[in-house]
Scaffold this active site. Structure first.
Site, PDB file in Angstrom:
ATOM      1  N   HIS A 159     -10.060   1.364   2.246  1.00  0.00           N
ATOM      2  CA  HIS A 159      -9.575   2.682   2.665  1.00  0.00           C
ATOM      3  C   HIS A 159     -10.736   3.634   2.939  1.00  0.00           C
ATOM      4  CE1 HIS A 159      -5.230   2.456   2.322  1.00  0.00           C
ATOM      5  NE2 HIS A 159      -5.278   1.962   1.096  1.00  0.00           N
ATOM      6  N   HIS A 202      -9.161  -3.722  -1.746  1.00  0.00           N
ATOM      7  CA  HIS A 202      -8.149  -2.976  -0.977  1.00  0.00           C
ATOM      8  C   HIS A 202      -8.510  -1.493  -0.932  1.00  0.00           C
ATOM      9  CE1 HIS A 202      -3.743  -2.070   0.059  1.00  0.00           C
ATOM     10  NE2 HIS A 202      -4.270  -0.885  -0.198  1.00  0.00           N
ATOM     11  N   CYS A 220       0.855  -1.183   0.000  1.00  0.00           N
ATOM     12  CA  CYS A 220       0.000   0.000   0.000  1.00  0.00           C
ATOM     13  C   CYS A 220       0.895   1.238   0.000  1.00  0.00           C
ATOM     14  CB  CYS A 220      -0.882  -0.013   1.252  1.00  0.00           C
ATOM     15  SG  CYS A 220      -1.944   1.436   1.419  1.00  0.00           S
ATOM     16  N   LEU A 221       0.546   2.222  -0.809  1.00  0.00           N
ATOM     17  CA  LEU A 221       1.378   3.431  -0.890  1.00  0.00           C
ATOM     18  C   LEU A 221       1.428   4.171   0.450  1.00  0.00           C
ATOM     19  CD1 LEU A 221       0.382   4.819  -4.407  1.00  0.00           C
ATOM     20  CD2 LEU A 221       2.382   3.447  -3.784  1.00  0.00           C
TER      21      LEU A 221
HETATM   22 CO    CO Z   1      -3.717   1.096   0.125  1.00  0.00          CO
END
Ligand code: CO
Length: 185
Positions: free
Chosen positions: A144, A140, A98-99
């Site tokens: 968020h 994913h 994940c960034l």
């Molecule tokens: Co992410």
């Protein structure tokens, strides 16, 4: 415009995001900026809370992993107010990153097939089935929007092993090739 990516520890990543209103100003520009930020950071998905906006908006492009996951070929989408309305019973466990959590990669079990409903960037309602890694990216990113991140459900032992890395991310002590915003600096 490339936007800074908010890192783990930033409270916005823990908030439930708000619906994007019909008249949201400059939505196309925001979508373009999110794609630009995602490509720059070499990600395959990005959610608005990761650029500091509490909005139910995600962008994704699986092209970069299409060699390994052919179902991602051409899977480029902007999803406004997405909702996953069906999850397959079958799940697959695969490694994710994940960034907002640079340097952390953990296996996550997710539905292998989903149906997602959303509004596209042209204001059209869409209902679409995604499979395999494409379904994984959608799951994913939608997580968020509910204030969750992919390591929330990993085994305690795995979390313990990542403790120092997580502390460094919170402090902003990371070696990222892209612009970030941590609570530490
Ligand atoms: Co992410």
């Amino acid at each position: 415009m490339i936007l800074p990516v908010y890192l783990y520890g930033q409270p916005i990543l823990r908030k439930e995001a708000e619906d994007v209103p019909d008249n949201y100003p400059n939505l196309k520009e925001l979508v373009a900026n999110m794609f630009e930020t995602m490509y720059y950071a070499e990600g395959v998905g990005l959610a608005a809370p990761q650029v500091g906006l509490s909005l139910r908006l995600i962008v994704l492009d699986g092209e970069a992993v299409a060699n390994d996951f052919p179902e991602c070929k051409g899977f480029k989408r902007a999803m406004i107010n997405p909702e996953i309305v069906e999850f397959s019973e079958e799940e697959i466990s695969l490694e994710e990153g994940c960034l907002s959590l640079p340097g952390i990669h953990e296996k996550v079990s997710r539905a292998s097939r989903i149906r997602v409903e959303y509004t596209d960037e042209n204001g059209k309602h869409q209902s679409e089935v995604a499979e395999g890694f494409a379904a994984r990216i959608v799951q994913h990113e939608c997580e968020h929007l509910d204030g969750q991140v992919f390591i929330d459900d990993i085994p305690a032992i795995r979390r313990q092993l990542n403790k120092r890395k997580l502390q460094n991310i919170i402090k902003g002590a990371t070696n990222c090739s892209y612009k970030t915003k941590s609570i530490g600096k």
